[in-house]
Scaffold this motif. Sequence first.
Motif, PDB file in Angstrom:
ATOM      1  N   UNK A  56       0.932  -1.582  -0.093  1.00 13.26           N
ATOM      2  CA  UNK A  56      -0.226   0.011  -0.195  1.00 13.26           C
ATOM      3  C   UNK A  56       0.754   1.500  -0.060  1.00 13.26           C
ATOM      4  N   UNK A  57       0.236   2.215  -0.707  1.00 14.93           N
ATOM      5  CA  UNK A  57       1.171   3.848  -0.633  1.00 14.93           C
ATOM      6  C   UNK A  57       0.654   4.418   0.597  1.00 14.93           C
ATOM      7  N   UNK A  58       1.787   4.690   0.756  1.00 17.08           N
ATOM      8  CA  UNK A  58       1.902   5.834   2.539  1.00 17.08           C
ATOM      9  C   UNK A  58       1.378   6.952   2.138  1.00 17.08           C
ATOM     10  N   UNK A  59       0.242   7.400   2.872  1.00 14.12           N
ATOM     11  CA  UNK A  59       0.177   9.098   1.782  1.00 14.12           C
ATOM     12  C   UNK A  59       1.144  10.234   2.283  1.00 14.12           C
ATOM     13  N   UNK A  60       1.295   9.698   4.217  1.00 12.51           N
ATOM     14  CA  UNK A  60       2.580  10.929   4.951  1.00 12.51           C
ATOM     15  C   UNK A  60       3.645  10.494   4.162  1.00 12.51           C
ATOM     16  N   UNK A  61       4.139   9.683   3.541  1.00 11.95           N
ATOM     17  CA  UNK A  61       5.472   9.283   3.615  1.00 11.95           C
ATOM     18  C   UNK A  61       6.373   9.872   2.205  1.00 11.95           C
ATOM     19  N   UNK A 106      12.768   9.821 -15.408  1.00 16.63           N
ATOM     20  CA  UNK A 106      12.929  11.025 -14.641  1.00 16.63           C
ATOM     21  C   UNK A 106      12.514  11.254 -13.130  1.00 16.63           C
ATOM     22  N   UNK A 107      13.208  10.291 -11.752  1.00 15.59           N
ATOM     23  CA  UNK A 107      12.731  10.779 -10.604  1.00 15.59           C
ATOM     24  C   UNK A 107      13.264  11.405  -9.630  1.00 15.59           C
ATOM     25  N   UNK A 108      12.709  12.239  -8.867  1.00 14.41           N
ATOM     26  CA  UNK A 108      12.157  12.848  -7.838  1.00 14.41           C
ATOM     27  C   UNK A 108      11.805  12.011  -6.273  1.00 14.41           C
ATOM     28  N   UNK A 109      12.235  12.950  -5.052  1.00 17.55           N
ATOM     29  CA  UNK A 109      11.881  12.659  -4.102  1.00 17.55           C
ATOM     30  C   UNK A 109      10.345  12.818  -3.514  1.00 17.55           C
ATOM     31  N   UNK A 110       9.768  13.763  -3.722  1.00 21.91           N
ATOM     32  CA  UNK A 110       8.673  14.333  -2.813  1.00 21.91           C
ATOM     33  C   UNK A 110       7.818  12.880  -1.652  1.00 21.91           C
ATOM     34  N   UNK A 111       6.570  13.899  -1.313  1.00 20.34           N
ATOM     35  CA  UNK A 111       5.246  13.212  -0.791  1.00 20.34           C
ATOM     36  C   UNK A 111       4.844  13.490  -1.595  1.00 20.34           C
ATOM     37  N   UNK A 112       3.514  11.904  -1.816  1.00 21.26           N
ATOM     38  CA  UNK A 112       2.734  12.392  -3.151  1.00 21.26           C
ATOM     39  C   UNK A 112       1.039  12.650  -2.520  1.00 21.26           C
ATOM     40  N   UNK A 113       0.936  13.750  -3.339  1.00 21.27           N
ATOM     41  CA  UNK A 113      -0.508  14.015  -2.992  1.00 21.27           C
ATOM     42  C   UNK A 113      -0.888  14.540  -4.323  1.00 21.27           C
ATOM     43  N   UNK A 114      -2.535  13.999  -4.451  1.00 18.52           N
ATOM     44  CA  UNK A 114      -3.289  13.980  -5.670  1.00 18.52           C
ATOM     45  C   UNK A 114      -2.847  16.160  -6.597  1.00 18.52           C
ATOM     46  N   UNK A 115      -3.063  16.824  -5.700  1.00 16.97           N
ATOM     47  CA  UNK A 115      -2.381  17.814  -6.466  1.00 16.97           C
ATOM     48  C   UNK A 115      -1.220  18.230  -7.185  1.00 16.97           C
ATOM     49  N   UNK A 116      -0.170  17.621  -6.127  1.00 18.13           N
ATOM     50  CA  UNK A 116       0.787  17.808  -6.803  1.00 18.13           C
ATOM     51  C   UNK A 116       1.053  17.234  -7.738  1.00 18.13           C
ATOM     52  N   UNK A 117       0.766  15.717  -7.914  1.00 15.62           N
ATOM     53  CA  UNK A 117       1.060  14.050  -8.775  1.00 15.62           C
ATOM     54  C   UNK A 117       0.540  14.887  -9.294  1.00 15.62           C
ATOM     55  N   UNK A 118      -0.758  15.041  -9.763  1.00  6.43           N
ATOM     56  CA  UNK A 118      -1.281  16.566 -10.964  1.00  6.43           C
ATOM     57  C   UNK A 118      -0.494  16.588 -11.887  1.00  6.43           C
ATOM     58  N   UNK A 119      -0.089  17.909 -11.057  1.00  4.81           N
ATOM     59  CA  UNK A 119       0.766  18.808 -11.313  1.00  4.81           C
ATOM     60  C   UNK A 119       2.518  18.511 -12.028  1.00  4.81           C
ATOM     61  N   UNK A 120       2.814  17.693 -11.716  1.00  4.64           N
ATOM     62  CA  UNK A 120       4.104  16.831 -12.110  1.00  4.64           C
ATOM     63  C   UNK A 120       3.689  16.435 -13.029  1.00  4.64           C
ATOM     64  N   UNK A 121       2.178  15.675 -13.414  1.00  3.16           N
ATOM     65  CA  UNK A 121       2.666  14.467 -14.441  1.00  3.16           C
ATOM     66  C   UNK A 121       2.639  15.802 -15.850  1.00  3.16           C
ATOM     67  N   UNK A 122       1.349  16.770 -15.524  1.00  2.00           N
ATOM     68  CA  UNK A 122       1.031  17.917 -16.780  1.00  2.00           C
ATOM     69  C   UNK A 122       3.052  18.268 -16.504  1.00  2.00           C
ATOM     70  N   UNK A 123       3.350  18.833 -16.177  1.00  2.97           N
ATOM     71  CA  UNK A 123       4.437  19.567 -16.308  1.00  2.97           C
ATOM     72  C   UNK A 123       5.105  17.811 -17.096  1.00  2.97           C
ATOM     73  N   UNK A 124       5.565  17.115 -16.552  1.00  4.66           N
ATOM     74  CA  UNK A 124       6.128  15.901 -18.041  1.00  4.66           C
ATOM     75  C   UNK A 124       5.509  15.827 -19.066  1.00  4.66           C
TER      76      UNK A 124
END
Length: 147
Positions: A56-61, A106-124
């Motif tokens: 399972x994905x751990x949201x706060x990690x 391409x990868x980087x470390x971050x905490x995943x959440x829907x907003x930032x994930x969507x922004x990064x998906x769009x950016x890529x």
Amino acid sequence: MELRSGVARWFGGFLSRRAPAPLDRTRADLVVVVSGFDDVEACSTTLERGAAGVPAWTPDAQAVLRHHLRLPPDRVQEALTLAGQDDYELAGDVAVGEDGVATVLLERVQVLDALHCSQERSRMAGLAQRLGGTALGWEGLQPPPAV
């Protein structure tokens, strides 16, 4: 006097806490806990599915957010330079297929959440399109839960 020493101990303990060390994106034990390769699926839906998955994905990690791109080989270095401005790094080797198109992770470390994930998906997706390529999708990797 007792109250003051209790507050001092609490405050001192609070200040001595350190933020956890950042996740090392090169750790050998990282596993894919969520992935999104469907352009029409919202990142929030993808993350919900990952939270219910095994592992399972751990949201706060922290997680490694990895994007899969297909690019013309002569544009790969430009992609690395541009993505590097946002702390993305190349994962593994660039593979050029029989069709002459390079697959780049391409990868980087971050905490995943829907907003930032969507922004990064769009950016890529925008980056890949500007360079004559395609963004295939993304993955989130985390260490397996401690047993």
